[in-house]
Design a protein around this motif. Structure first.
Motif, PDB file in Angstrom:
ATOM      1  N   ILE A 126      -6.152   6.027  -4.032  1.00  0.00           N
ATOM      2  CA  ILE A 126      -5.647   5.246  -5.179  1.00  0.00           C
ATOM      3  C   ILE A 126      -6.708   5.149  -6.287  1.00  0.00           C
ATOM      4  O   ILE A 126      -6.405   5.355  -7.464  1.00  0.00           O
ATOM      5  CB  ILE A 126      -5.246   3.825  -4.708  1.00  0.00           C
ATOM      6  CG1 ILE A 126      -4.116   3.932  -3.694  1.00  0.00           C
ATOM      7  CG2 ILE A 126      -4.945   2.901  -5.881  1.00  0.00           C
ATOM      8  CD1 ILE A 126      -2.783   3.464  -4.092  1.00  0.00           C
TER       9      ILE A 126
ATOM     10  N   CYS B 221       0.845  -1.207   0.000  1.00  0.00           N
ATOM     11  CA  CYS B 221       0.000   0.000   0.000  1.00  0.00           C
ATOM     12  C   CYS B 221       0.875   1.250   0.000  1.00  0.00           C
ATOM     13  O   CYS B 221       0.687   2.150  -0.821  1.00  0.00           O
ATOM     14  CB  CYS B 221      -0.937  -0.017   1.211  1.00  0.00           C
ATOM     15  SG  CYS B 221      -1.810   1.545   1.498  1.00  0.00           S
TER      16      CYS B 221
ATOM     17  N   ASN C  81      -4.601  -2.767  -5.804  1.00  0.00           N
ATOM     18  CA  ASN C  81      -4.877  -1.760  -4.775  1.00  0.00           C
ATOM     19  C   ASN C  81      -4.812  -2.406  -3.386  1.00  0.00           C
ATOM     20  O   ASN C  81      -5.820  -2.841  -2.839  1.00  0.00           O
ATOM     21  CB  ASN C  81      -6.248  -1.117  -4.996  1.00  0.00           C
ATOM     22  CG  ASN C  81      -6.500   0.067  -4.067  1.00  0.00           C
ATOM     23  OD1 ASN C  81      -5.786   0.267  -3.073  1.00  0.00           O
ATOM     24  ND2 ASN C  81      -7.518   0.857  -4.366  1.00  0.00           N
TER      25      ASN C  81
ATOM     26  N   CYS D 177       0.483   4.316  -9.053  1.00  0.00           N
ATOM     27  CA  CYS D 177      -0.249   3.437  -8.122  1.00  0.00           C
ATOM     28  C   CYS D 177       0.323   2.027  -8.110  1.00  0.00           C
ATOM     29  O   CYS D 177      -0.349   1.078  -7.681  1.00  0.00           O
ATOM     30  CB  CYS D 177      -1.744   3.387  -8.422  1.00  0.00           C
ATOM     31  SG  CYS D 177      -2.535   4.999  -8.407  1.00  0.00           S
TER      32      CYS D 177
ATOM     33  N   ALA E 156       2.503   1.936  -3.298  1.00  0.00           N
ATOM     34  CA  ALA E 156       1.555   2.450  -4.307  1.00  0.00           C
ATOM     35  C   ALA E 156       1.285   3.934  -4.114  1.00  0.00           C
ATOM     36  O   ALA E 156       0.930   4.643  -5.063  1.00  0.00           O
ATOM     37  CB  ALA E 156       0.254   1.661  -4.242  1.00  0.00           C
ATOM     38  N   LEU E 157       1.454   4.409  -2.879  1.00  0.00           N
ATOM     39  CA  LEU E 157       1.167   5.817  -2.592  1.00  0.00           C
ATOM     40  C   LEU E 157       2.331   6.731  -2.955  1.00  0.00           C
ATOM     41  O   LEU E 157       2.213   7.953  -2.914  1.00  0.00           O
ATOM     42  CB  LEU E 157       0.830   5.987  -1.098  1.00  0.00           C
ATOM     43  CG  LEU E 157      -0.481   5.322  -0.643  1.00  0.00           C
ATOM     44  CD1 LEU E 157      -0.558   5.284   0.881  1.00  0.00           C
ATOM     45  CD2 LEU E 157      -1.687   6.052  -1.223  1.00  0.00           C
TER      46      LEU E 157
END
Lengths: 135, 243
Positions: B223, B117, B209, B126, B120-121
């Motif tokens: 996201i 997570c 995600n 993403c 992805a941030l």
């Protein structure tokens, strides 16, 4: 399928799979469609650091696949692919785990030598598109 | 089943169940459980650590918040929705599990999910594997060129990036561009053969995600919004997510 689209879309996908592998080579598993079981790769299970529990969860799916005696299992997404592939590894590699795009490509005769990572020995050399481009 | 009988502690107040009810439409129906067990009988996670969906729901209904907090079972349910599918009262147990995950302090949630997570941030792609806009574009163009040359029937094949107004905006799981780029090609070929008008985007291309799996509400929304914006900015009609 169950979550988002329901059985009509599951039927559409069966149409595609049967067109690709031939009706006689399609083996249904039970239960199926919306009544089917999750393989246990999703929801973050693969990344959560509980491999033992993940495999225990996946036993139901592994048994379903083994019961079909099918040599190939098509998975729809990466979570499923990684999990079902792993379940195969701990079951004497009794089946191959493939993406649908691989079988579509194979059936259309456009699958090159480097796009066959997940095909088994029985199909690896079948109708290879531009074999000279092997890397 | 658990080895010991569960003891109920008198007038325990359930914060957890109330919280979950607040966010369910129409106040939810978590108390309508008939205890029929249809959920548990078709759940692959039934029996792991002596837990199953019915038991999990009953524990929440009985205010056993501490036990729910303590149990790792919330990470072993994949939230596949089969239980709600078969439930005669349509009780949303997966939502309950999601909220149980959200109750755990972020730093105590599974490191692998938190890490994916967080990664992805880090940028607008993403990508949970941290692949940048430049990396993605380079890999796609490099692989495409290679196939256009080595398989002349596909010399005209495209793998468009940031093509404005394309009908389909296609997401791609990070695993392919990062670890097995050749696996992207069969899908490109199929799209080429059927004449699909599609594109990748340098922003929001990654399909996964993990913020959703770790029940990080703020960030999983972020996201999704980042990806949706990428689709809108290119004016694409359909967003295809293959995950």
């Amino acid at each position: 399928m169950r979550k988002t689209y329901g059985d009509p879309v599951a039927d559409d996908l069966r149409y595609v799979v049967k067109a690709v592998v031939g009706e006689e080579n399609f083996v249904e598993m039970y239960p199926n469609k919306s009544n089917n079981y999750c393989c246990g790769g999703g929801g973050g299970f693969l990344q959560s650091g509980f491999p033992e529990e993940r495999r225990a969860y996946g036993k139901l799916k592994a048994d379903q696949i083994l019961t079909t005696k099918a040599p190939y299992c098509i998975t729809p997404c990466h979570n499923c692919h990684a999990q079902v592939h792993d379940l195969s590894e701990i079951n004497d590699h009794k089946w191959e785990t493939v993406h649908l795009w691989t079988l579509i490509g194979l059936s259309m005769g456009i699958l090159g030598p480097n796009e066959r990572e997940y095909l088994g020995e029985d199909l690896k050399e079948v109708d290879v598109f531009h074999p000279e481009s092997a890397m | 089943m658990a080895d010991e009988a569960i003891k109920l502690g008198g007038k325990k107040k359930s914060v957890f169940l109330d919280k979950v009810k607040e966010i369910l439409p129409d106040g939810g129906n978590l108390n309508l459980c008939l205890t029929c067990g249809a959920c548990s009988s078709g759940c692959p996670a039934s029996g792991l650590a002596g837990m199953d969906p019915r038991k999990f729901l009953r524990m929440a209904a009985l205010g056993m918040d501490e036990e729910i907090l303590k149990s790792d079972w919330k990470w072993w349910c994949s939230m596949c929705m089969r239980c709600i599918y078969v439930c005669p009262m349509k009780i949303n147990i997966p939502q309950l599990v999601f909220n149980a995950r959200a109750m755990i302090p972020r730093e105590e949630r599974p490191k692998g999910i938190v890490g994916s997570c967080d990664m992805a941030l880090r940028n607008d792609t993403c990508s949970a594997m941290g692949a940048s806009e430049e990396d993605f574009q380079f890999v796609v163009e490099d692989v495409l060129e290679e196939y256009q040359e080595s398989q002349p029937e596909f010399a005209e094949m495209q793998a468009p990036i940031n093509k404005k107004g394309a009908e389909f905006f296609l997401n791609q799981n990070s695993r392919e561009p990062v670890t097995e780029p050749d696996e992207m090609v069969p899908l490109w070929k199929i799209l080429h053969e059927v004449g699909a008008d599609w594109t990748y985007g340098t922003k929001g291309w990654a399909a996964e995600n993990y913020c959703m799996f770790m029940a990080d509400n703020e960030n999983w929304e972020k996201i999704v919004r980042t990806k949706a914006k990428a689709v809108d900015d290119l004016g694409c009609k359909v967003w295809l997510n293959t995950e």
